[in-house]
Scaffold this motif. Sequence first.
Motif, PDB file in Angstrom:
ATOM      1  N   GLN A   9     -44.919  -1.041  27.162  1.00  0.00           N
ATOM      2  CA  GLN A   9     -44.505  -2.310  27.089  1.00  0.00           C
ATOM      3  C   GLN A   9     -43.578  -2.472  25.969  1.00  0.00           C
ATOM      4  O   GLN A   9     -43.055  -1.864  25.052  1.00  0.00           O
ATOM      5  N   GLY A  10     -42.711  -2.684  26.867  1.00  0.00           N
ATOM      6  CA  GLY A  10     -40.974  -3.443  25.982  1.00  0.00           C
ATOM      7  C   GLY A  10     -40.889  -4.553  25.780  1.00  0.00           C
ATOM      8  O   GLY A  10     -41.425  -5.741  26.632  1.00  0.00           O
ATOM      9  N   ARG A  11     -39.686  -4.953  25.763  1.00  0.00           N
ATOM     10  CA  ARG A  11     -39.198  -6.073  25.411  1.00  0.00           C
ATOM     11  C   ARG A  11     -37.873  -6.602  26.038  1.00  0.00           C
ATOM     12  O   ARG A  11     -37.586  -8.347  26.274  1.00  0.00           O
ATOM     13  N   LEU A  12     -37.755  -5.415  26.853  1.00  0.00           N
ATOM     14  CA  LEU A  12     -36.358  -6.169  27.942  1.00  0.00           C
ATOM     15  C   LEU A  12     -36.837  -6.101  29.274  1.00  0.00           C
ATOM     16  O   LEU A  12     -38.207  -5.615  29.331  1.00  0.00           O
ATOM     17  N   PRO A  13     -35.952  -6.758  30.494  1.00  0.00           N
ATOM     18  CA  PRO A  13     -36.281  -6.539  31.382  1.00  0.00           C
ATOM     19  C   PRO A  13     -36.026  -5.346  31.776  1.00  0.00           C
ATOM     20  O   PRO A  13     -35.904  -5.463  33.261  1.00  0.00           O
ATOM     21  N   LEU A  14     -36.728  -4.252  31.763  1.00  0.00           N
ATOM     22  CA  LEU A  14     -36.300  -2.850  31.884  1.00  0.00           C
ATOM     23  C   LEU A  14     -37.325  -2.355  32.033  1.00  0.00           C
ATOM     24  O   LEU A  14     -37.406  -2.381  30.974  1.00  0.00           O
ATOM     25  N   LEU A  15     -37.551  -1.314  33.517  1.00  0.00           N
ATOM     26  CA  LEU A  15     -38.914  -0.396  33.042  1.00  0.00           C
ATOM     27  C   LEU A  15     -38.222   0.879  33.392  1.00  0.00           C
ATOM     28  O   LEU A  15     -37.299   0.984  35.085  1.00  0.00           O
ATOM     29  N   VAL A  16     -38.691   1.841  33.036  1.00  0.00           N
ATOM     30  CA  VAL A  16     -37.811   3.445  33.052  1.00  0.00           C
ATOM     31  C   VAL A  16     -39.143   4.011  33.489  1.00  0.00           C
ATOM     32  O   VAL A  16     -40.162   4.310  32.970  1.00  0.00           O
ATOM     33  N   SER A  17     -39.267   4.324  34.909  1.00  0.00           N
ATOM     34  CA  SER A  17     -40.821   5.648  35.900  1.00  0.00           C
ATOM     35  C   SER A  17     -39.807   6.781  35.660  1.00  0.00           C
ATOM     36  O   SER A  17     -38.717   7.099  35.599  1.00  0.00           O
ATOM     37  N   MET A  18     -40.781   7.705  35.475  1.00  0.00           N
ATOM     38  CA  MET A  18     -40.701   9.267  34.984  1.00  0.00           C
ATOM     39  C   MET A  18     -41.800   9.673  36.082  1.00  0.00           C
ATOM     40  O   MET A  18     -42.470  10.487  34.730  1.00  0.00           O
ATOM     41  N   PRO A  19     -41.298   9.577  37.183  1.00  0.00           N
ATOM     42  CA  PRO A  19     -42.805   9.973  37.941  1.00  0.00           C
ATOM     43  C   PRO A  19     -42.898  11.419  37.984  1.00  0.00           C
ATOM     44  O   PRO A  19     -44.197  12.539  38.523  1.00  0.00           O
ATOM     45  N   HIS A  20     -41.969  12.440  37.853  1.00  0.00           N
ATOM     46  CA  HIS A  20     -42.012  13.693  37.949  1.00  0.00           C
ATOM     47  C   HIS A  20     -41.721  14.670  36.973  1.00  0.00           C
ATOM     48  O   HIS A  20     -42.107  16.183  36.742  1.00  0.00           O
ATOM     49  N   ALA A  21     -42.849  14.283  35.568  1.00  0.00           N
ATOM     50  CA  ALA A  21     -42.832  14.588  34.197  1.00  0.00           C
ATOM     51  C   ALA A  21     -43.632  15.383  33.929  1.00  0.00           C
ATOM     52  O   ALA A  21     -43.717  15.866  32.785  1.00  0.00           O
ATOM     53  N   GLY A  22     -44.914  14.943  34.951  1.00  0.00           N
ATOM     54  CA  GLY A  22     -46.920  15.667  33.878  1.00  0.00           C
ATOM     55  C   GLY A  22     -46.342  17.117  34.471  1.00  0.00           C
ATOM     56  O   GLY A  22     -45.953  17.744  34.708  1.00  0.00           O
ATOM     57  N   LEU A  23     -47.159  17.231  33.528  1.00  0.00           N
ATOM     58  CA  LEU A  23     -47.194  18.921  33.506  1.00  0.00           C
ATOM     59  C   LEU A  23     -49.194  19.504  34.372  1.00  0.00           C
ATOM     60  O   LEU A  23     -49.240  20.845  33.803  1.00  0.00           O
ATOM     61  N   LYS A  24     -49.981  18.683  33.645  1.00  0.00           N
ATOM     62  CA  LYS A  24     -51.233  18.537  33.888  1.00  0.00           C
ATOM     63  C   LYS A  24     -51.845  18.651  34.834  1.00  0.00           C
ATOM     64  O   LYS A  24     -51.117  18.855  35.874  1.00  0.00           O
TER      65      LYS A  24
END
Length: 266
Positions: A9-24
Amino acid sequence: MDKVLSFHQGRLPLLVSMPHAGLKLTPAVRDGLVPAARSLPDTDWHIPRLYDFVRGMGASVVAAEYSRFVIDLNRPEDDQPLYVGATTGLFPATLFDGEPLFEHGKVPSAAERAGYLESIWRPYHDTLRNELARLKAEFGYALLWDAHSIRSHVPHLFDGKLPDFNLGTFNGASCDAELAERLKAVCAGALGYTHVLNGRFKGGHITRHYGDPAQDIHAVQLELAQSTYMEEVEPFTYREDLAEPTQGVLRGLLEEVLGWAQRRYN
């Protein structure tokens, strides 16, 4: 407890999503994959590393732990197709080259896949929804950047070589038109790189579902050609010499998103 995602959780109004980075992989998926799939070739390789600067900027970050071969977090839970023509679904059946993903008779069962939906897909989307709601409550608006990458040549999915930066706003429905134009301008000013807005990749489920400019939630997908930061063949090596200048462009894009929103809302 099984870790299905990482969240900061950051401090700016920006959320970066990485849905396809997983390896499990789950045991059922791991044991069923064809040999060509066992190296996880369709992964958005090294995306957390490529975007490692965003936490320092102050953005929130959510990243998948499980491979898209288990369940694709950028597809709707009803598995309705997002694109006309060749594509992949909520539970992928083929590799990007169109070849089968699983050995004959070794596809995970319906019950196993229902479990993946509840234990992997749903927590990721709960996190997205809750964090966007928090950002909007705190700032009056929220910004979502859905970070992806793909091989620059995938004949089964698109013709020729993909542009380097593929911005998607679902044909203008997921973010303000002025913001999209400003992002195009950043890409146009990045010497040595190519770009397109709403080309082959217009934004997947995350961009389409959460982006709502009328409610002051602006979502952009970036599908980045992997040739801009890594070797596109096994062992999929990260190339610092390529990645460093690409990171400069990425930082410029995210700074433009934040700057535009600050001017618009403050």
